[in-house]
Design a protein around this motif. Structure first.
Motif, short mmCIF file in Angstrom:
data_model
loop_
_atom_site.label_atom_id
_atom_site.label_comp_id
_atom_site.label_asym_id
_atom_site.label_seq_id
_atom_site.Cartn_x
_atom_site.Cartn_y
_atom_site.Cartn_z
N GLU A 47 7.59 -5.85 8.19
CA GLU A 47 6.36 -5.07 7.87
C GLU A 47 6.04 -3.82 8.67
O GLU A 47 6.44 -3.64 9.68
CB GLU A 47 5.04 -6.24 8.23
CG GLU A 47 3.70 -5.81 7.87
CD GLU A 47 2.82 -7.06 8.41
OE1 GLU A 47 1.99 -6.68 9.39
OE2 GLU A 47 2.82 -7.82 7.81
N ALA A 93 -2.34 -5.59 4.94
CA ALA A 93 -3.41 -5.59 4.37
C ALA A 93 -4.52 -5.40 5.52
O ALA A 93 -4.34 -6.12 6.59
CB ALA A 93 -3.94 -6.61 3.30
N PRO A 94 -5.52 -4.68 5.34
CA PRO A 94 -6.13 -4.15 4.28
C PRO A 94 -5.65 -2.57 3.95
O PRO A 94 -6.33 -1.97 2.99
CB PRO A 94 -7.48 -4.05 4.43
CG PRO A 94 -7.90 -3.65 5.81
CD PRO A 94 -6.57 -4.44 6.43
N ASP A 95 -4.54 -2.29 4.55
CA ASP A 95 -3.99 -0.93 4.32
C ASP A 95 -3.55 -0.81 2.63
O ASP A 95 -3.17 -1.67 2.04
CB ASP A 95 -2.90 -0.66 4.80
CG ASP A 95 -2.19 0.84 4.77
OD1 ASP A 95 -2.05 1.30 3.66
OD2 ASP A 95 -2.00 1.20 5.85
N PRO A 96 -4.11 0.18 1.93
CA PRO A 96 -3.90 0.51 0.51
C PRO A 96 -2.53 0.22 0.22
O PRO A 96 -2.28 -0.14 -1.04
CB PRO A 96 -4.43 1.67 0.19
CG PRO A 96 -5.41 2.19 1.34
CD PRO A 96 -5.00 1.53 2.40
N SER A 98 -0.52 -1.84 1.23
CA SER A 98 -0.20 -2.87 1.36
C SER A 98 0.22 -3.76 -0.22
O SER A 98 0.80 -4.63 -0.28
CB SER A 98 -0.95 -3.97 1.98
OG SER A 98 -2.15 -3.97 1.38
N THR A 99 -0.19 -2.92 -1.17
CA THR A 99 -0.14 -3.70 -2.53
C THR A 99 1.31 -3.42 -3.04
O THR A 99 1.80 -3.92 -3.94
CB THR A 99 -1.06 -2.83 -3.42
OG1 THR A 99 -1.05 -3.46 -4.58
CG2 THR A 99 -0.84 -1.34 -3.86
N THR A 101 4.46 -4.37 -2.35
CA THR A 101 5.20 -5.19 -1.92
C THR A 101 5.63 -6.40 -2.70
O THR A 101 4.82 -6.70 -3.97
CB THR A 101 4.29 -6.03 -0.75
OG1 THR A 101 5.24 -6.87 -0.06
CG2 THR A 101 3.41 -6.78 -1.32
N CYS A 126 1.49 -3.22 -9.68
CA CYS A 126 1.16 -3.18 -8.24
C CYS A 126 -0.60 -3.14 -8.44
O CYS A 126 -1.20 -2.41 -9.26
CB CYS A 126 1.47 -2.20 -7.30
SG CYS A 126 3.11 -2.18 -7.24
N GLY A 127 -1.41 -3.77 -7.51
CA GLY A 127 -2.60 -3.87 -7.56
C GLY A 127 -3.68 -4.48 -8.54
O GLY A 127 -4.72 -4.08 -8.40
#
Length: 621
Positions: A47, A93-96, A98-99, A101, A126-127
């Motif tokens: 991570e 998350a919640p870092d943008p 993080s999507t 992955t 993603c997202g």
């Protein structure tokens, strides 16, 4: 840029002289090969390993190892390629970021430009809000762009960008929906449904072809239509999905098998439709492409069958192994991943025009020797739509390099499925994986190479530019019926038919040109199953100029994926070539698993053609 003709004289004789005369082969053409960009590589899967220093735009990193990576085909403009990647090292998350992955579907640029954010890639999946991507199927292989350019096949899922092009800036996560694909097989519609594999979309964007294993390890091909079901009431998942309806199993209703019995005589039927593994469709969608029953012993080839007439064409005939294949949209060319040029299969398949009798027990073993675990021997071969013939065996797409480490024709970079043509026919995309342990670095395999790809990753996407070609228009898509006339309907609740088999017995097979073969079959209940085949040839010829004399016997025991083969051969071929196919005293004994593909044998089997010896791989390779 050389053609693959003249490898050995046996291949260049007039085996299909009439076809070659009526369809003269094309001349070699210039091809320029480059590598396409991918997201940057993170140093680990941990991570946060995908730091801003590695990717300043915070749009994801991928790993070093292949994992679930797979490249697909082009968008309609020919400027983008769809790819399945596994993003690693994303922050929590919640870092943008993080999507970015896990397994995701992306587009990569194929024209040297970038998307509006400056990246040469764009993530499509993603997202996407969870309520717009419910109950996704975990199988996400063989990505494919619909010819409309507004949807993508993603394994057992369909990604839909709400009526806009996938490559457009308007294709955003909030606009995107991803739906699972469901195949109902139970009579009452309950349960998770059937398990398709290697799904291939028909050019009409409506119909689908796929393969599926049986409980006993066999395999059938299927054809059906995609139908959107916004509110299913039965079956799993109970979420908006695409259902496969009007399904047929690709078995000829006439019942003609590749080998049939009439009294005490065997007959080999080259017009039999034997879809063992579906590989896709022609450019116009008028033919189904598949791996089928061999026409020559131990020679695994790709065939095409017309969706209405049932007419069968053999597309490849080189003794090496052919498999992943894709047609150009104008229906005039295909590119196939093939081991030709590597001599990987010549020791068992190099002698031409031996009838496919021992294949009744040894075909799985023959196909399994094409790989050495993670080391494959595929390279992309460009062939016109008429296929191999005469002295023509196509042109290796990536033959133009110097063979050095990391070059476009570095043999340590192995071709994988599936290649694809740009819609205008001027470019080909394919992907490769680098050989890694344990398929290298041991006693017999070569030393492990060092990756020259960005970040040391062991996979890459290659673009071949056919520089002398002018753009062509796609052929008119064939209006394929929901139910192909020669197939067998397979409604929910239907039972699969029995697979092909020949009763035990002592038979005669008459050569198409001359001579006979005395054949003894024991326990050959299914093609490629356990049992024994013994054949004695006397002046036998299926092709003018190729005469066989001698004896061959193969016994096989198949336990799940494990193949135990005992092989004795002493065949002499005269005429166009002088050749022998012989085992050592005591015979040749092979143990190989159809999944792991690690070669392990005692004794030898050697084919010699006009003085050139082709020997089996070393154990462990």
């Amino acid at each position: 840029m050389s053609t693959l003709c003249g490898l050995i004289s046996a291949l260049t004789a007039a085996a299909v002289g009439v076809a070659a005369a009526s369809n003269p082969p094309p001349q070699p053409e210039p091809i320029d090969v480059v590598e396409l960009p991918l997201p940057p590589v993170a140093p680990s899967d941990a991570e946060g390993a995908c730091t801003p220093a590695i990717n300043p735009r915070r749009t994801g990193c991928i790993g070093i190892d292949v994992k679930e990576f797979q490249a697909g085909d082009f968008t309609p403009d020919g400027n983008h390629v769809v790819v399945n990647v596994e993003f690693v090292g994303a922050p929590a998350a919640p870092d943008p970021a993080s999507t970015y992955t896990g397994e995701q579907l992306i587009l990569i640029k194929a024209d040297g430009t970038t998307f509006s954010n400056g990246d040469p890639w764009k993530c499509l999946s993603c997202g996407v809000p969870p309520e717009q991507a419910m109950s996704l199927d975990p199988e996400r292989d063989y990505p494919h762009v619909f010819r409309s350019g507004k949807k993508a096949l993603w394994g057992h899922n369909i990604l839909d960008c709400g009526g806009v092009d996938l490559a457009s800036d308007e294709c955003t996560p909030n606009r995107t929906h991803i739906y699972p694909i469901h195949w109902t097989i139970s009579a009452d519609g309950s349960g998770p449904g059937g398990v398709p594999r290697e799904m291939r979309l028909h050019p009409d964007d409506v119909h689908m072809g796929w393969s599926s294993f049986t409980d006993n390890g066999g395999q059938f091909g299927y054809f059906g239509r995609l139908e959107f079901n916004p509110n299913p009431t039965v079956g799993e998942p109970l979420a908006p999905r695409y259902d496969l309806v009007n399904v047929s199993v690709l078995i000829d209703q006439s019942g003609k098998a590749p080998i049939t019995v009439e009294g005490s005589e065997l007959h080999i039927n080259r017009d039999a439709i034997t879809v063992g593994e579906l590989r896709g469709f022609s450019g116009a969608g008028d033919e189904i492409l598949y791996i089928g029953s061999s026409w020559e012993s131990s020679n695994i080839d790709v065939f095409a069958v017309h969706v209405v007439t049932g007419a069968v064409r053999r597309l490849t005939s080189h003794p090496e192994y052919a498999d992943p294949i894709a047609f150009s949209h104008d229906n005039k060319w295909f590119v196939v991943m093939d081991t030709r040029g590597s001599d990987r299969q010549m020791w068992m398949a190099g002698m031409r025009w031996i009838p496919p009798l021992i294949d009744m027990v040894a075909v799985t073993a023959a196909s399994s020797t094409r790989n050495n675990g993670a080391r494959r021997f595929f390279q992309p071969i460009l062939i016109d739509r008429n296929g191999d013939r005469g002295e023509y065996f196509g042109q290796q797409v990536n033959a133009g390099g110097d063979g050095s480490n990391g070059s476009v024709n570095d043999p340590n970079w192995n071709g994988r499925a599936d290649p694809a043509f740009s819609p205008d026919g001027t470019r080909i995309v394919y992907w490769q994986a680098l050989v890694v342990p344990p398929a290298c670095g041991r006693a017999n395999p070569l030393p492990c190479p060092v990756s020259t790809a960005q970040g040391g990753r062991t996979y890459r996407v290659m673009l071949a530019r056919l520089t002398s070609r002018k753009a062509t228009k796609p052929a008119k898509v064939f209006d394929v019926p929901d139910y192909i006339p020669w197939t067998t309907p397979f409604p929910p609740g239907a039972s699969l038919p029995e697979q092909f088999g020949v009763p035990d017995g002592h038979y005669t097979l008459r050569g198409r040109v001359s001579g006979v073969a005395d054949v003894i079959l024991e326990g050959t209940s299914t093609l490629g199953g356990s049992g024994s085949v013994s054949v004695s040839y006397r002046n036998y010829s299926d092709q003018t100029g190729y005469v066989l004399d001698g004896h061959e016997q193969v016994s096989a025991q198949i336990i799940q994926w494990d193949n135990l083969i005992d092989w004795s051969s002493d065949i002499v071929q005269t005429g166009v070539v002088q050749a022998t196919k012989r085992t050592s005293p005591g015979g040749f004994h092979l143990e190989i698993n159809a999944v792991t593909n690690i070669f392990n044998a005692n004794g030898t089997l050697t084919t010699t053609i006009n003085g050139v010896e082709y020997k089996q791989p070393a154990n462990g390779t």
